[in-house]
Motif scaffolding. Structure first.
Motif, PDB file in Angstrom:
ATOM      1  N   ALA A  78       5.370  27.278   6.226  1.00 46.40           N
ATOM      2  CA  ALA A  78       4.207  26.995   7.070  1.00 46.40           C
ATOM      3  C   ALA A  78       4.532  25.915   8.099  1.00 46.40           C
ATOM      4  O   ALA A  78       4.110  26.006   9.261  1.00 46.40           O
ATOM      5  N   MET A  79       5.273  24.885   7.688  1.00 44.44           N
ATOM      6  CA  MET A  79       5.665  23.829   8.630  1.00 44.44           C
ATOM      7  C   MET A  79       6.574  24.385   9.718  1.00 44.44           C
ATOM      8  O   MET A  79       6.417  24.059  10.899  1.00 44.44           O
ATOM      9  N   ARG A  80       7.524  25.228   9.340  1.00 49.12           N
ATOM     10  CA  ARG A  80       8.429  25.842  10.300  1.00 49.12           C
ATOM     11  C   ARG A  80       7.661  26.693  11.306  1.00 49.12           C
ATOM     12  O   ARG A  80       7.868  26.594  12.513  1.00 49.12           O
ATOM     13  N   LYS A  85       5.072  27.344  16.868  1.00 48.53           N
ATOM     14  CA  LYS A  85       3.896  27.625  17.691  1.00 48.53           C
ATOM     15  C   LYS A  85       3.562  26.495  18.645  1.00 48.53           C
ATOM     16  O   LYS A  85       2.914  26.718  19.656  1.00 48.53           O
ATOM     17  N   THR A  86       3.994  25.265  18.300  1.00 43.58           N
ATOM     18  CA  THR A  86       3.643  24.120  19.157  1.00 43.58           C
ATOM     19  C   THR A  86       4.778  23.712  20.051  1.00 43.58           C
ATOM     20  O   THR A  86       5.865  24.135  19.996  1.00 43.58           O
TER      21      THR A  86
END
Length: 86
Positions: A78-80, A85-86
């Motif tokens: 999820a962090m990756r 995306k940002t």
């Protein structure tokens, strides 16, 4: 079964509630937040592990180890994905 509930058992019950809540959240939400889902699962697994270290049940302890490992992997994933995306 007239035994009083000790603190380790109480901690295990809280862990169980976390894991059930995470599964319910996954089932009910159209697009569940992976940080909430995997974080709640990891907390639940950790709390159940505390209980299982006091009241040893090896198969359940191994299950919680795998449960925690999958939750950690899900959090890293999820962090990756969030960073991409940002």
């Amino acid at each position: 079964m007239n035994e009083a509930i000790d603190i380790a058992t109480l901690v295990g019950f809280v862990g169980m509630v976390c894991i059930i809540a995470a599964y319910a959240y996954l089932t009910w939400k159209q697009e569940p937040n992976p940080f909430i889902l995997h974080g709640t699962n990891l907390i639940g697994a950790a709390l159940l592990t505390v209980s299982l270290l006091v009241h040893t049940n090896w198969p359940s302890l191994m299950l919680e180890g795998f449960w925690a490992a999958i939750a950690i992997w899900g959090l890293f994933k999820a962090m990756r994905d969030h960073r991409r995306k940002t």
